[in-house]
Design an enzyme around this catalytic site. Sequence first.
Site, PDB file in Angstrom:
ATOM      1  N   ASN A   1      43.933  41.877  31.878  1.00  0.00           N
ATOM      2  CA  ASN A   1      45.385  41.061  32.018  1.00  0.00           C
ATOM      3  C   ASN A   1      45.585  40.172  32.688  1.00  0.00           C
ATOM      4  O   ASN A   1      46.900  39.490  32.448  1.00  0.00           O
ATOM      5  CB  ASN A   1      46.299  42.641  32.180  1.00  0.00           C
TER       6      ASN A   1
ATOM      7  N   ASP B   1      43.462  51.397  40.029  1.00  0.00           N
ATOM      8  CA  ASP B   1      44.608  50.007  40.424  1.00  0.00           C
ATOM      9  C   ASP B   1      44.338  51.680  41.988  1.00  0.00           C
ATOM     10  O   ASP B   1      44.227  53.327  42.285  1.00  0.00           O
ATOM     11  CB  ASP B   1      45.533  51.279  39.892  1.00  0.00           C
TER      12      ASP B   1
ATOM     13  N   GLU C   1      40.986  41.785  50.817  1.00  0.00           N
ATOM     14  CA  GLU C   1      41.615  41.048  50.564  1.00  0.00           C
ATOM     15  C   GLU C   1      42.968  40.342  51.351  1.00  0.00           C
ATOM     16  O   GLU C   1      42.803  39.180  51.075  1.00  0.00           O
ATOM     17  CB  GLU C   1      41.975  41.148  48.959  1.00  0.00           C
TER      18      GLU C   1
ATOM     19  N   HIS D   1      37.209  46.301  46.037  1.00  0.00           N
ATOM     20  CA  HIS D   1      38.062  45.112  46.099  1.00  0.00           C
ATOM     21  C   HIS D   1      38.702  45.607  48.155  1.00  0.00           C
ATOM     22  O   HIS D   1      38.889  46.880  47.919  1.00  0.00           O
ATOM     23  CB  HIS D   1      39.921  44.905  45.968  1.00  0.00           C
TER      24      HIS D   1
ATOM     25  N   GLY E   1      43.923  46.866  42.404  1.00  0.00           N
ATOM     26  CA  GLY E   1      45.621  47.196  42.336  1.00  0.00           C
ATOM     27  C   GLY E   1      45.796  46.520  44.255  1.00  0.00           C
ATOM     28  O   GLY E   1      45.165  46.230  44.555  1.00  0.00           O
TER      29      GLY E   1
ATOM     30  N   ASP F   1      38.878  36.058  39.203  1.00  0.00           N
ATOM     31  CA  ASP F   1      39.706  36.878  39.207  1.00  0.00           C
ATOM     32  C   ASP F   1      41.233  37.270  38.337  1.00  0.00           C
ATOM     33  O   ASP F   1      40.924  37.634  37.215  1.00  0.00           O
ATOM     34  CB  ASP F   1      40.831  36.624  40.652  1.00  0.00           C
ATOM     35  N   ASP F   2      42.129  36.027  37.971  1.00  0.00           N
ATOM     36  CA  ASP F   2      42.755  36.089  36.807  1.00  0.00           C
ATOM     37  C   ASP F   2      42.747  34.468  36.380  1.00  0.00           C
ATOM     38  O   ASP F   2      44.150  33.806  36.730  1.00  0.00           O
ATOM     39  CB  ASP F   2      44.246  36.043  37.654  1.00  0.00           C
TER      40      ASP F   2
HETATM   41  C1  6MZ Z   1      43.855  43.289  43.242  1.00  0.00           C
HETATM   42  C2  6MZ Z   1      43.745  42.952  41.686  1.00  0.00           C
HETATM   43  C3  6MZ Z   1      44.078  41.464  41.707  1.00  0.00           C
HETATM   44  O1  6MZ Z   1      43.221  45.858  35.037  1.00  0.00           O
HETATM   45  O2  6MZ Z   1      45.873  45.373  34.161  1.00  0.00           O
HETATM   46  N1  6MZ Z   1      44.405  42.825  40.459  1.00  0.00           N
HETATM   47  N2  6MZ Z   1      43.461  43.699  42.183  1.00  0.00           N
HETATM   48  N3  6MZ Z   1      43.907  42.154  44.419  1.00  0.00           N
HETATM   49  C4  6MZ Z   1      44.303  41.276  43.333  1.00  0.00           C
HETATM   50  N4  6MZ Z   1      44.381  40.087  43.885  1.00  0.00           N
HETATM   51  C5  6MZ Z   1      45.081  38.913  42.669  1.00  0.00           C
HETATM   52  N5  6MZ Z   1      44.432  40.648  40.446  1.00  0.00           N
HETATM   53  C6  6MZ Z   1      44.157  41.742  39.575  1.00  0.00           C
HETATM   54  O3  6MZ Z   1      44.532  43.704  35.069  1.00  0.00           O
HETATM   55  C7  6MZ Z   1      45.315  43.042  36.084  1.00  0.00           C
HETATM   56  C8  6MZ Z   1      45.856  44.113  37.013  1.00  0.00           C
HETATM   57  O4  6MZ Z   1      44.236  44.168  37.533  1.00  0.00           O
HETATM   58  C9  6MZ Z   1      43.932  44.030  39.504  1.00  0.00           C
HETATM   59  C10 6MZ Z   1      46.078  44.116  39.577  1.00  0.00           C
HETATM   60  O5  6MZ Z   1      45.317  45.870  39.390  1.00  0.00           O
HETATM   61  C11 6MZ Z   1      46.647  44.470  38.186  1.00  0.00           C
HETATM   62  O6  6MZ Z   1      47.564  44.856  37.864  1.00  0.00           O
HETATM   63  P1  6MZ Z   1      44.235  45.078  33.937  1.00  0.00           P
HETATM   64  O7  6MZ Z   1      43.645  44.782  33.190  1.00  0.00           O
END
Ligand code: 6MZ
Length: 351
Positions: free
Chosen positions: A25, A148, A209, A206, A180, A291-292
């Site tokens: 996500n 999470d 962090e 994780h 999470g 990461d994202d």
């Molecule tokens: C911790 C993170 C994150 O699982 O819904 N998530 N958790 N630290 C981070 N650093 C920035 N980045 C993302 O993808 C979104 C979820 O991934 C985790 C969080 O739980 C977030 O809600 P999904 O596909």
Amino acid sequence: MELDESSCIAKIKKLPKTELHAHLNGSISQNTAKKLIDLKKLKSGDNSTFDLNIPKLASNDLPGCFELFSLFHELTDSPEAIYLATCDVIKEFYEDNVLYLELRTTPKASFAGHMTQKSYVEVVVKAIEDTCSTVCQKMTVKLLLSIDRKRSVTDAEETMKIAEEYTTSTTKIVGVDLSGNPVCDARHLFPVLEYVKKAGLNLTVHISEVPNTFEEVEALLKIHPDRLGHGTYLHPSKGGSEKNYDLLKQLKIPLEVCLTSNVISKTVESYESHHFPLFRDIGYPIVLCTDDKGVFDTTLSKEYYLASKYYGLMEDDLFNHSFNSINYIFATEQEKCQLQELWKQQNNKNN
Ligand code: 6MZ
């Protein structure tokens, strides 16, 4: 002649790459977000019920990221949406020449979308299979199921059971992740993580962090995860305890490092002060990840570029980094050998 940033990134794009830390996500691009909003509107039949301001999709601190994740979760609360998001995310990684991807996601039961944790996982697996058998045939995509930190033990056990069941019936799911909001206490979940290891599943967590307590870090390390995410505050010069650092060096658990994520979410001050070079300099196993990519507007090629810019990695170093990261994937030795061959072929083609 020095190349500018976009020419460097274009060159790095040609390198075959391994992405091991990507949250589904958080990896959704602006383009896909637009499609998801349209889908949401179409499904609700009412344009006014969902109003997401697209320009808001740029985060600037850790709480901001978590607000964005909640927005994306609203967008992906149906099987159609999660299918679309998964296919798009995979294709975008492929366009960046990521040839091995371990995508991770937190299975969510959605009342409105009629999804259970299990049906959520089934949709993601189907999207992976469909994408890899059609448009991304050269790519291998695996899935990690995330737990999470905020989840109840019951929910986490459900996720873990799905992972356990699927690992025996398909090769797509290869492990479990603990993620999470890092400020949330995860101690109630440690027995579940211990069970994950006892069940023989791969585990990545994780860790540190944010400045978590030394006790939490030590307890997580003692579960012997197979990989670690971030590790921002593990090094003694970043406030980590000597005892945990010694344990870490002894265990040598590969560290998934996400440069842009850490800088934008302000868990590190700058690229210059990032912990990447501290671990690189002691030969610690590290792997660059996004990461994202959606939330932080990055690509794996861009992360490689940043490593070259700030820590002096040359073209060969970048290839070697990518090649070595195959050692840390959750796969059999045979799969690793096949990927190493593919990497060599691609490298010959590029030279
Ligand atoms: C911790 C993170 C994150 O699982 O819904 N998530 N958790 N630290 C981070 N650093 C920035 N980045 C993302 O993808 C979104 C979820 O991934 C985790 C969080 O739980 C977030 O809600 P999904 O596909």
